[in-house]
Design an enzyme around this catalytic site. Sequence first.
Site, PDB file in Angstrom:
ATOM      1  CB  SER A 126     -13.649   4.793   6.842  1.00  0.00           C
ATOM      2  OG  SER A 126     -13.814   3.994   8.001  1.00  0.00           O
ATOM      3  CG  HIS A 147     -11.883   7.757   3.394  1.00  0.00           C
ATOM      4  ND1 HIS A 147     -13.253   7.765   3.237  1.00  0.00           N
ATOM      5  CD2 HIS A 147     -11.544   6.456   3.637  1.00  0.00           C
ATOM      6  CE1 HIS A 147     -13.714   6.537   3.382  1.00  0.00           C
ATOM      7  NE2 HIS A 147     -12.701   5.730   3.620  1.00  0.00           N
ATOM      8  CD  GLU A 159     -15.337  10.728   1.847  1.00  0.00           C
ATOM      9  OE1 GLU A 159     -16.553  10.954   1.748  1.00  0.00           O
ATOM     10  OE2 GLU A 159     -14.841  10.052   2.779  1.00  0.00           O
ATOM     11  CG  ASN A 197     -17.917   5.298   5.210  1.00  0.00           C
ATOM     12  OD1 ASN A 197     -18.494   4.360   4.666  1.00  0.00           O
ATOM     13  ND2 ASN A 197     -16.604   5.383   5.243  1.00  0.00           N
TER      14      ASN A 197
END
Length: 399
Positions: A126, A147, A159, A197
Amino acid sequence: MTSPRLPIGVVGAGAMGAGIAQVAAVHGHEVVVADALPAALARARSGHEKAMAREVEKGRLTPDDAKAVLARLTYVHGVSDHELSPMAGCAMVIEAIVERLDAKQELLRTLERVVASECILASNTSSLSIAALAGACTHKHRVVGVHFFNPAPVMPLVEIIPAITTTTAVASAAQALAVSWKKTTVMAADTPGFIVNRVARPFYGEALRLREEGAADCATIDWAMRTVGGFRMGPFELMDFIGHDVNFAVTRSVFDSMFHDPRYRPSLQQQRLVEAGWLGRKTGRGFYDYAEGVPTPVPVEDPVLAQRIVDRVLAMLVNEAVEAVHLRIASVADVELAMTTGVNYPKGLLAWGDAIGPAIVLDRLQAMQDDTGDDRYRPSVRLRRAVQTGASLLDERRF
């Protein structure tokens, strides 16, 4: 290289790895799931059986289809060369192990000795550098970030993160595979936190800062972000749900990887929760106490205070989304798509910034920076230029 029926490997049978394996099996792949812990494999197998039973109960799969999905899943105990040998024929192996660079690098080196030369090695990290993961490998060109978001069978976003060493063909193949699994994909640069994130850090960070300053308590901030902001969960209840060990680790990873940029500074209060073992719902205590009989804290339902809270957090979120576009982490379209499908924000942040008014967002950030002297509030250059030129934050052009 990765046609929809070719075998897939997943290393790591925790919640994320098990979920990814389920997605692949449902879409017709033979899947090899490996983990060093027998208990993790047992939980994954049981979880898959329960998931398929639910699918049958809800009429989404026939009993025969559910049995076929489960039959495509093979569980392997161990992560040595010999133990991972069942993955020799996989077209892609996705690692979903502990979020530690050294552990992931060691695993990738082991996988290189097992899989074929054309096999794609993907990481579900992540926030770790894909280039650093690829750097541990002999064939760096085939390592790519893929991801998923938890729970992987439900959350639509994936992602795709190519490293500087990843070939276009490998990144495209990874994206095509995720699309064949009915996932929504975005392409992100290999930067700390990727899109979601990174851009989401102020949702937690600014809420924590508000609490630290005594502007409002957790319940009030959560209430404001839900009722006025329209978010599904407030930041403190969401951090408790995610787990502070996980949330703090991502924040710390982004902060360290960004050379201690104050925009991503972690919270000492959250660190203390981690140190105390108060990790949130999974331990029964985080910012909230989940013990039986403990009353739920009552928020201060002050609409003026709520609007101030939302305005401040939103200004930081919009600024971070604008900065992601400015630094070419992702396109405008992919930033908007990532935040609405990856963390279910009620609006794309760039569209939201346009609705508020870029000049208003800029004024709020400058006022906070002037008031505090803290560089965490510095406005993005792209935001300043948007205000100067009258451009929309949704404009894909460079300005």
